[in-house]
Motif scaffolding. Structure first.
Motif, PDB file in Angstrom:
ATOM      1  N   GLY A  70       0.225  38.545  63.512  1.00 56.87           N
ATOM      2  CA  GLY A  70      -1.037  38.721  64.230  1.00 56.87           C
ATOM      3  C   GLY A  70      -0.924  39.586  65.461  1.00 56.87           C
ATOM      4  N   ASN A  71       0.189  40.344  65.586  1.00 52.01           N
ATOM      5  CA  ASN A  71       0.447  41.196  66.750  1.00 52.01           C
ATOM      6  C   ASN A  71       0.428  40.425  68.066  1.00 52.01           C
ATOM      7  OD1 ASN A  71       0.861  43.835  65.565  1.00 52.01           O
ATOM      8  ND2 ASN A  71      -1.302  43.765  64.985  1.00 52.01           N
ATOM      9  N   ALA A  72       0.628  39.128  67.959  1.00 51.97           N
ATOM     10  CA  ALA A  72       0.706  38.283  69.152  1.00 51.97           C
ATOM     11  C   ALA A  72       1.338  36.959  68.746  1.00 51.97           C
ATOM     12  CB  ALA A  72      -0.667  38.046  69.769  1.00 51.97           C
ATOM     13  N   ILE A  73       1.919  36.260  69.723  1.00 44.68           N
ATOM     14  CA  ILE A  73       2.493  34.947  69.471  1.00 44.68           C
ATOM     15  C   ILE A  73       2.349  34.118  70.737  1.00 44.68           C
ATOM     16  CG2 ILE A  73       4.808  35.849  70.034  1.00 44.68           C
ATOM     17  CD1 ILE A  73       5.979  33.687  68.244  1.00 44.68           C
TER      18      ILE A  73
ATOM     19  N   LEU B 263       2.195  41.732  71.342  1.00 36.12           N
ATOM     20  CA  LEU B 263       3.356  42.426  70.792  1.00 36.12           C
ATOM     21  C   LEU B 263       3.018  43.906  70.644  1.00 36.12           C
ATOM     22  CD1 LEU B 263       4.304  39.900  67.946  1.00 36.12           C
ATOM     23  CD2 LEU B 263       5.098  39.920  70.328  1.00 36.12           C
ATOM     24  N   VAL B 264       3.860  44.771  71.219  1.00 40.25           N
ATOM     25  CA  VAL B 264       3.645  46.216  71.165  1.00 40.25           C
ATOM     26  C   VAL B 264       4.905  46.869  70.631  1.00 40.25           C
ATOM     27  CG1 VAL B 264       3.119  48.311  72.462  1.00 40.25           C
ATOM     28  CG2 VAL B 264       2.047  46.141  73.110  1.00 40.25           C
TER      29      VAL B 264
ATOM     30  N   LEU C 281      14.147  39.855  63.720  1.00 35.70           N
ATOM     31  CA  LEU C 281      13.119  40.280  64.668  1.00 35.70           C
ATOM     32  C   LEU C 281      12.146  39.148  64.960  1.00 35.70           C
ATOM     33  CD1 LEU C 281      11.726  42.396  66.375  1.00 35.70           C
ATOM     34  CD2 LEU C 281      10.549  43.215  64.325  1.00 35.70           C
ATOM     35  N   LYS C 282      11.701  38.451  63.925  1.00 35.00           N
ATOM     36  CA  LYS C 282      10.778  37.325  64.131  1.00 35.00           C
ATOM     37  C   LYS C 282      11.418  36.249  65.001  1.00 35.00           C
ATOM     38  CE  LYS C 282       8.001  37.798  59.915  1.00 35.00           C
ATOM     39  NZ  LYS C 282       7.575  37.145  58.665  1.00 35.00           N
ATOM     40  N   LEU C 283      12.677  35.935  64.715  1.00 33.55           N
ATOM     41  CA  LEU C 283      13.375  34.910  65.497  1.00 33.55           C
ATOM     42  C   LEU C 283      13.527  35.349  66.951  1.00 33.55           C
ATOM     43  CD1 LEU C 283      14.872  32.210  65.570  1.00 33.55           C
ATOM     44  CD2 LEU C 283      16.959  33.430  64.873  1.00 33.55           C
ATOM     45  N   ALA C 284      13.852  36.618  67.159  1.00 31.67           N
ATOM     46  CA  ALA C 284      14.017  37.127  68.523  1.00 31.67           C
ATOM     47  C   ALA C 284      12.698  37.048  69.293  1.00 31.67           C
ATOM     48  CB  ALA C 284      14.511  38.577  68.480  1.00 31.67           C
ATOM     49  N   ILE C 285      11.597  37.414  68.649  1.00 31.74           N
ATOM     50  CA  ILE C 285      10.283  37.353  69.290  1.00 31.74           C
ATOM     51  C   ILE C 285       9.938  35.915  69.661  1.00 31.74           C
ATOM     52  CG2 ILE C 285       7.803  37.634  68.874  1.00 31.74           C
ATOM     53  CD1 ILE C 285       8.515  40.121  67.199  1.00 31.74           C
ATOM     54  N   GLU C 286      10.187  35.000  68.735  1.00 34.53           N
ATOM     55  CA  GLU C 286       9.904  33.578  68.994  1.00 34.53           C
ATOM     56  C   GLU C 286      10.744  33.056  70.160  1.00 34.53           C
ATOM     57  OE1 GLU C 286      10.711  31.880  65.220  1.00 34.53           O
ATOM     58  OE2 GLU C 286       8.849  32.589  64.279  1.00 34.53           O
ATOM     59  N   ASN C 287      12.014  33.441  70.212  1.00 28.11           N
ATOM     60  CA  ASN C 287      12.895  32.982  71.294  1.00 28.11           C
ATOM     61  C   ASN C 287      12.450  33.519  72.647  1.00 28.11           C
ATOM     62  OD1 ASN C 287      14.559  31.505  69.605  1.00 28.11           O
ATOM     63  ND2 ASN C 287      16.039  33.160  69.314  1.00 28.11           N
TER      64      ASN C 287
ATOM     65  N   GLU D 212       3.635  38.012  79.156  1.00 20.72           N
ATOM     66  CA  GLU D 212       2.319  38.485  78.730  1.00 20.72           C
ATOM     67  C   GLU D 212       2.448  39.457  77.560  1.00 20.72           C
ATOM     68  OE1 GLU D 212      -0.780  39.601  81.478  1.00 20.72           O
ATOM     69  OE2 GLU D 212       0.429  38.868  83.140  1.00 20.72           O
ATOM     70  N   MET D 213       3.589  40.117  77.503  1.00 21.71           N
ATOM     71  CA  MET D 213       3.788  41.135  76.480  1.00 21.71           C
ATOM     72  C   MET D 213       5.267  41.254  76.145  1.00 21.71           C
ATOM     73  SD  MET D 213       2.986  45.217  76.867  1.00 21.71           S
ATOM     74  CE  MET D 213       4.195  46.367  76.214  1.00 21.71           C
ATOM     75  N   ILE D 214       5.556  41.523  74.873  1.00 22.26           N
ATOM     76  CA  ILE D 214       6.912  41.874  74.446  1.00 22.26           C
ATOM     77  C   ILE D 214       6.841  43.306  73.911  1.00 22.26           C
ATOM     78  CG2 ILE D 214       8.835  41.373  72.888  1.00 22.26           C
ATOM     79  CD1 ILE D 214       7.949  38.465  72.847  1.00 22.26           C
ATOM     80  N   GLY D 215       7.615  44.189  74.539  1.00 18.79           N
ATOM     81  CA  GLY D 215       7.664  45.578  74.101  1.00 18.79           C
ATOM     82  C   GLY D 215       8.836  45.776  73.159  1.00 18.79           C
ATOM     83  N   ILE D 216       8.563  46.144  71.925  1.00 22.60           N
ATOM     84  CA  ILE D 216       9.597  46.223  70.890  1.00 22.60           C
ATOM     85  C   ILE D 216       9.889  47.679  70.570  1.00 22.60           C
ATOM     86  CG2 ILE D 216      10.200  45.597  68.518  1.00 22.60           C
ATOM     87  CD1 ILE D 216       7.826  43.385  69.075  1.00 22.60           C
ATOM     88  N   ALA D 217      11.121  48.099  70.811  1.00 20.54           N
ATOM     89  CA  ALA D 217      11.561  49.454  70.491  1.00 20.54           C
ATOM     90  C   ALA D 217      12.613  49.387  69.396  1.00 20.54           C
ATOM     91  CB  ALA D 217      12.125  50.145  71.735  1.00 20.54           C
TER      92      ALA D 217
END
Length: 470
Positions: A123-126, A131-132, A84-90, A98-103
């Protein structure tokens, strides 16, 4: 002597066959598509992302990108936090959203990944990207549950408890509107209505432009359109909120946290809950409520639309009176459509949904005349196989003569030899599914014409000689 053995009776079990619903994360993904600069990310296997994309692309006929944390066998055993962390970073690096919505999908929910903890560690943001997260295991709900859950999660994230209210502009009287899962054309019509009332509105979500934009001259990583995050952050200064959906309203009364309840509890913003405005009565209620909230009269154009619609009801009454219909789809959609059919003289003999909110029956009883309730079979947590068996098993004088719902019921309608009027979501086997107008007087006019013409087409087709005049 051989001792007697006690035999345990195994209860019968009927598996779901062709469910009348879709996966919970699909609804959340649609919400994220309705937010400006947002990229949806599914925490689970790549197949889940592909499934959601297939449904959305087929209905909206637009490109839809959905990122995935790409679970493997190893991830399923040892946890997907690193993925998940790697996917968010990519996603943050490649799209700069502006936002990544994670389901979360069934797999990540089943193994117990603590997504809020993972996001808190980031930090709920990158890199300036918010990040939501919304929890959406499909084994506990439907795509509509995921939709409403995502709307509430977004409002919660950008309007936290204790947020200081700098000002509340009384003159502009801005309103928050949570319309639910409507078509692109429905959302555009709602924006026109508020513009005609001269009332500023923040609609969440608004995918009407992002999922039906112009042809591109060059590739866009994120399509234009959607509710701006800056507008969502200011929902706490609105003077009123409106939520559409009878079932949603009853669930809120019973304690379910919705976007409207969050803003009401935290910031004292009153929330008006109404059925989806399909038909004369429901549209009257919506416009009257908007008039009362805004302090402005209902514009003259809508009064003219209403009486044109009533005149059409009169003109077409002899074709629809006491006809019988089967309606299926999302619970709130079925409830409002049943109310519309009842006011034009059609009996909704079967009202079916794959949802299981436990308020479906109550919502139907509240919107339908008492004289009709005893004539209706209400089915929730339903699949198309059981729905078809119910319709086929009815006496001839009670069987539905028309079916109203999305494309998933086509095979059932074909076998039953009953015409299908395609409405709602998803519509895969026709073009323009996202451009169907359901709401308001204009939407009811189009629905009424479509239903009457479908009935007339069936009569002409079945006639031995046919006819050219009505």
């Amino acid at each position: 002597m051989t001792p007697s053995r006690s035999h345990k009776t195994t209860p019968s079990y009927t598996p779901t066959q062709n469910a009348c619903k879709m996966c919970t994360p699909l609804g959340a993904t649609l919400v994220f598509q309705g937010i400006e600069g947002c990229v949806p990310l599914l925490h689970g296997s790549q197949g889940c992302s592909t499934y959601m994309r297939r449904y959305l692309i087929s209905h909206f006929k637009e490109p839809v990108d959905i990122a995935s944390s790409n679970f493997t066998e190893e991830t399923a055993v040892f946890g997907g936090g690193a993925n998940l962390k790697l996917a968010i970073e990519n996603v943050a690096r490649q799209y700069s959203p502006e936002m990544i919505g994670i389901a979360t999908t069934c797999l990540s929910e089943t193994i117990g990944d603590d997504v809020p903890l993972i996001l808190n560690s980031m930090g709920n943001a990158i890199d300036g990207t918010a990040l939501v997260h919304v929890s959406t295991p499909s084994y506990t709900g439907t795509h509509v549950d995921g939709f409403h859950g995502a709307v509430a999660a977004v409002v919660d994230r950008f309007n936290p408890a204790g947020k200081k209210i700098v000002y509340r502009p009384k003159k502009k009287k801005k309103i928050n509107l949570f319309p639910g899962m409507l078509s692109n054309e429905d959302l555009r019509h709602l924006k026109d209505v508020f513009a005609d009332f001269h009332v500023p509105v923040t609609i969440l979500p608004d995918y009407s432009e992002r999922l039906e934009g112009p042809s591109w001259q060059e590739y866009q990583a994120i399509q234009k359109g959607g509710t701006p995050v800056s507008a969502i952050e200011k929902m706490n200064v609105a003077v009123h909120s409106m939520e559409l959906g009878s079932v949603l309203g009853l669930m809120a009364e019973k304690g379910t946290q919705t976007a409207g309840t969050i803003l009401s509890k935290r910031f004292g913003i009153p929330c008006t809950r109404l059925p989806i405005p399909i038909g004369v009565k429901a549209t009257d209620r919506f416009l009257d409520a908007l008039s009362q909230i805004s302090g402005r009269p209902v514009p003259e154009r809508y009064k003219k639309e209403k009486w044109r619609l009533v005149d059409a009801y009169v003109d077409g009454n002899k074709y629809v009176s006491k006809k019988r219909a089967l309606i299926y789809g999302e619970e709130d959609f079925v409830v409002s459509m049943a109310g519309f059919l009842a006011e034009v003289g059609i009996i909704p003999v079967i009202c079916a949904s794959g949802g299981k909110s436990k308020t479906f029956n109550q919502a139907l009883e509240a919107i339908l005349p008492e004289t009709l309730i005893d004539q209706i079979v209400i089915q929730n947590d339903m699949d198309f196989t059981c729905m078809e068996e119910t319709a086929a098993g009815m006496p001839e004088n009670l069987r539905p003569q028309i079916i109203i719902g999305n494309s998933k019921g086509y095979a059932m309608a074909r076998r039953l030899k009953i015409p299908l009027v395609r409405v709602g979501f998803p519509i895969h086997d026709r073009v323009g599914g996202s451009r169907i107008l359901h709401i308001g007087y204009k939407g009811a006019q189009q629905l009424f014409d479509n239903i009457v013409n479908t009935i007339l087409t069936a009569r002409q087709t079945e006639s031995r000689v046919g006819y050219s005049y009505m």
